[in-house]
Design a protein around this motif. Structure first.
Motif, mmCIF file in Angstrom:
data_model
loop_
_atom_site.group_PDB
_atom_site.id
_atom_site.type_symbol
_atom_site.label_atom_id
_atom_site.label_comp_id
_atom_site.label_asym_id
_atom_site.label_seq_id
_atom_site.Cartn_x
_atom_site.Cartn_y
_atom_site.Cartn_z
ATOM 1 N N HIS A 113 0.847 -1.191 0.000
ATOM 2 C CA HIS A 113 0.000 0.000 0.000
ATOM 3 C C HIS A 113 0.884 1.242 0.000
ATOM 4 O O HIS A 113 2.071 1.166 0.293
ATOM 5 N N ALA A 114 0.287 2.351 -0.346
ATOM 6 C CA ALA A 114 1.010 3.615 -0.402
ATOM 7 C C ALA A 114 0.229 4.688 0.339
ATOM 8 O O ALA A 114 -0.987 4.589 0.518
ATOM 9 N N HIS A 115 0.946 5.700 0.763
ATOM 10 C CA HIS A 115 0.358 6.883 1.388
ATOM 11 C C HIS A 115 0.651 8.061 0.468
ATOM 12 O O HIS A 115 1.788 8.238 0.020
ATOM 13 N N VAL A 116 -0.360 8.840 0.173
ATOM 14 C CA VAL A 116 -0.223 10.004 -0.694
ATOM 15 C C VAL A 116 -0.712 11.199 0.112
ATOM 16 O O VAL A 116 -1.890 11.300 0.432
ATOM 17 N N PHE A 117 0.242 12.086 0.458
ATOM 18 C CA PHE A 117 -0.065 13.206 1.347
ATOM 19 C C PHE A 117 0.094 14.541 0.648
ATOM 20 O O PHE A 117 1.194 14.874 0.201
ATOM 21 N N PRO A 118 -0.983 15.345 0.578
ATOM 22 C CA PRO A 118 -0.809 16.717 0.114
ATOM 23 C C PRO A 118 -0.148 17.537 1.220
ATOM 24 O O PRO A 118 -0.409 17.314 2.403
ATOM 25 N N ARG A 119 0.718 18.438 0.836
ATOM 26 C CA ARG A 119 1.372 19.321 1.798
ATOM 27 C C ARG A 119 1.022 20.760 1.415
ATOM 28 O O ARG A 119 0.957 21.105 0.237
ATOM 29 N N TYR A 120 0.812 21.609 2.421
ATOM 30 C CA TYR A 120 0.251 22.933 2.204
ATOM 31 C C TYR A 120 1.124 24.055 2.755
ATOM 32 O O TYR A 120 1.876 23.851 3.713
ATOM 33 N N GLU A 121 0.966 25.221 2.170
ATOM 34 C CA GLU A 121 1.675 26.417 2.652
ATOM 35 C C GLU A 121 1.264 26.781 4.073
ATOM 36 O O GLU A 121 2.067 27.334 4.819
ATOM 37 N N TRP A 122 0.035 26.491 4.453
ATOM 38 C CA TRP A 122 -0.450 26.878 5.776
ATOM 39 C C TRP A 122 0.087 26.000 6.901
ATOM 40 O O TRP A 122 -0.138 26.291 8.072
ATOM 41 N N GLU A 123 0.799 24.941 6.571
ATOM 42 C CA GLU A 123 1.379 24.105 7.620
ATOM 43 C C GLU A 123 2.419 24.916 8.393
ATOM 44 O O GLU A 123 3.058 25.810 7.826
ATOM 45 N N PRO A 124 2.599 24.613 9.679
ATOM 46 C CA PRO A 124 3.630 25.324 10.446
ATOM 47 C C PRO A 124 4.992 25.209 9.766
ATOM 48 O O PRO A 124 5.351 24.151 9.249
ATOM 49 N N GLU A 125 5.723 26.291 9.738
ATOM 50 C CA GLU A 125 7.010 26.343 9.043
ATOM 51 C C GLU A 125 7.935 25.203 9.453
ATOM 52 O O GLU A 125 8.596 24.594 8.615
ATOM 53 N N GLU A 126 7.974 24.899 10.742
ATOM 54 C CA GLU A 126 8.870 23.848 11.236
ATOM 55 C C GLU A 126 8.445 22.443 10.794
ATOM 56 O O GLU A 126 9.213 21.492 10.885
ATOM 57 N N ARG A 127 7.220 22.295 10.272
ATOM 58 C CA ARG A 127 6.727 20.990 9.814
ATOM 59 C C ARG A 127 6.837 20.807 8.298
ATOM 60 O O ARG A 127 6.762 19.691 7.807
ATOM 61 N N LYS A 128 6.994 21.880 7.571
ATOM 62 C CA LYS A 128 6.932 21.819 6.110
ATOM 63 C C LYS A 128 7.959 20.880 5.492
ATOM 64 O O LYS A 128 7.688 20.272 4.463
#
Length: 108
Positions: A48-63
């Motif tokens: 199986h696979a995980h497909v994660f969208p990542r966003y500008e609004w995420e905390p800077e330290e998490r990006k």
């Protein structure tokens, strides 16, 4: 479990193409800043696979960190769980875009 490396080359190509088509559909429907892809086989006994969208609004330290680095509560609290009422329109948009991408990819 069938690891990715045990698949034939054609099966690998189809699996990875399908995973990327889902990423394309998410990109089209939600416009994230990027898509992260993960394939694990440590605990689940199926490929199986995980497909994660990542966003500008995420905390800077998490990006720049894997999504797995978010606090465990982000994965377990009810407010973060899928809800057809809250997320159904998003799921529908992704499904429609995925259908379009699959028709395009597999009709060529």
């Amino acid at each position: 479990m069938t690891p990715l490396n045990d698949l034939t080359y054609r099966q690998r190509s189809e699996y990875l193409l399908d995973m990327s088509l889902l990423g394309d559909a998410i990109q089209d429907a939600l416009n994230p800043r990027r898509i992260n892809y993960s394939i694990y086989g440590n605990t689940d006994t199926f490929l199986h696979a995980h497909v994660f969208p990542r966003y500008e609004w995420e905390p800077e330290e998490r990006k720049t960190m894997p999504v797995w680095q978010y606090p465990k509560t982000m994965w377990t609290l009810q407010q973060y769980q899928y809800s057809e009422t809250e997320n159904g329109d998003m799921r529908k948009r992704i499904s429609e875009k995925l259908d379009e991408r699959m028709q395009s990819a597999y009709s060529s």
